[in-house]
Design an enzyme around this catalytic site. Structure first.
Site: not given
Length: 406
Positions: A21, A137, A189, A217, A245, A248, A277-278, A363
């Site tokens: 990548r 799943s 996606s 998505h 999210t 996006k 987590t901050t 992916t």
């Protein structure tokens, strides 16, 4: 032990398989998306057109979003000051969680630093809390969902993609008294197809299972207010948990889950990915808040995106390019070879100033490597015609198949 040799060989394997990548060196031009500047391999920045951004509606460039972030920066400063447990809830977070809960018709919502973290933290936490839980799943679920299921330590059953008959077969084989959770996405996606949400909810009702829907998505882009496919199909009230999210369609950064108050309180109280987590910068949250509120009231961006996607698909079909069947805004073009996918991407960028990232294993499965285009409301018909002409020339030059394999 020659550690360096082992690391080098690992990278060499990726090169040999054609799936190493490379991340483009880029700057977007504020207010002019999809126009951007590429710095890779040039004496100075080269103007390019971006075709693979997940900023689907260009909201990362919207004047309301930018103004809200600037106002927050000058009001409260840059950072959140730590975890919410230590630094407290910045009021922007409180307001945004209320907006997101309302967006999905749920009692409460909880913010995370990314969609990946929200999936991993929520799925792993819920399955640990439910004694003997089994997660069902979809086989094409995102890596973050797979990680959450794996980290929960619970049993899992993988059902064939969007195959409700197979899902029912798996559900029926289990003890009726065992806790069950069905995890799936609305829009997948890489293929651009949509889950049969209502049918899955029917099975959840029949077999007393919870449902977890990843809408990353789809939020912002479907439904009258941008609540996603579940809003469009009027099934949001039937889902236990909706995850989304903020990076996006909403154009900024972050992730979230929405559900009833008790479930959200359990995640807030038990999930390490939240507790330690901050929290998101209030500047980012202010931008998302402006974006969510705007897209609840405006359909202009959604309509523009759908029109652009339809136009590009038709142009690809008319040129006999191997565009995959997609009922959504995702426009995947099948290549079927990782080396050729990378080569096409490289030529597009170097010779035509068009940026699209090749999509390779892991992916997508080996042999299904592709280019994934995400046209939006700011891509013009002229841009799309130029892209189609460029792809046609490259396809002929590299002797790539023009038709999809049967």
């Amino acid at each position: 032990m020659d550690y360096q040799r082992i690391f080098t060989q690992a990278i060499d394997r990726l090169h040999a398989e054609g799936r190493y990548r490379v991340f483009i060196d880029i700057l977007r031009n504020k207010g002019m998306f999809p126009n951007a500047r590429c710095f890779a391999g040039h004496n100075g920045p080269k103007p390019i057109t971006v075709w693979c951004s997940n900023d689907y509606l260009s909201m990362g460039q919207h004047p309301k979003v930018i103004a809200a972030m600037e106002e927050a920066l000058h009001d409260v400063g840059a950072g959140a000051g730590g975890t919410r447990n230590i630094a407290g809830n910045t009021h922007y977070h409180v307001d945004l969680e209320a907006e997101l809960a309302d967006l999905h018709g749920k009692e409460a919502a909880l913010l995370f630093t990314s969609g990946y973290v929200s999936n991993e933290a929520t799925l792993s936490t819920l399955a640990r809390i439910l004694p003997g839980c089994i997660i069902f799943s979809d086989e094409l679920n995102h890596a973050s969902m797979i990680a959450g299921i794996r980290n929960s330590g619970c049993e899992k059953r993988v059902f064939r993609h969007n195959d409700v008959a197979h899902l029912e077969e798996l559900l029926a084989a289990e003890d009726p008294d065992v806790p069950k959770l069905i995890a799936f996405e609305s829009v997948y996606s890489m293929d651009g197809d949509v889950a049969p949400i209502a049918e899955i909810c029917d099975l959840a009702d029949k077999y007393s299972a919870l449902t977890y829907l990843d809408e990353v998505h789809a939020v912002g882009m479907y439904g009258a207010r941008g609540g996603g496919i579940s809003e469009r199909d009027e099934v949001a009230d039937r889902l236990t948990i909706i995850e989304g999210t903020l990076g996006k369609a909403f154009g900024v950064m972050g992730g979230y889950v929405a559900a009833d108050r008790v479930i959200i309180d359990v995640i807030r109280s038990y999930a390490p990915g939240f507790i330690f987590t901050t929290s998101l910068s209030p500047v980012l949250v202010a931008g998302v808040l402006a974006s969510v509120r705007h897209l609840k009231a405006s359909s202009v961006e959604r309509e523009g995106q759908q029109a652009a996607a339809a136009t590009l698909k038709q142009l690809f079909r008319d040129a006999s390019l191997p565009v995959m069947n997609s009922t959504t805004h995702i426009v995947p073009l099948m290549v079927g070879d990782p080396v050729k996918a990378k080569k096409i991407s490289d030529i597009l960028l170097a010779e035509y100033g068009a940026y699209v990232q090749p999509i390779n294993f892991p992916t997508v499965p080996r042999g299904t490597e592709r280019l994934r285009f995400t046209p939006g409301p700011t891509h013009t018909p002229e841009m799309m015609r130029e892209l189609t002409d460029a792809l046609t020339e490259i396809w002929e030059r590299l002797e790539v198949e023009f038709k999809l394999a049967a």
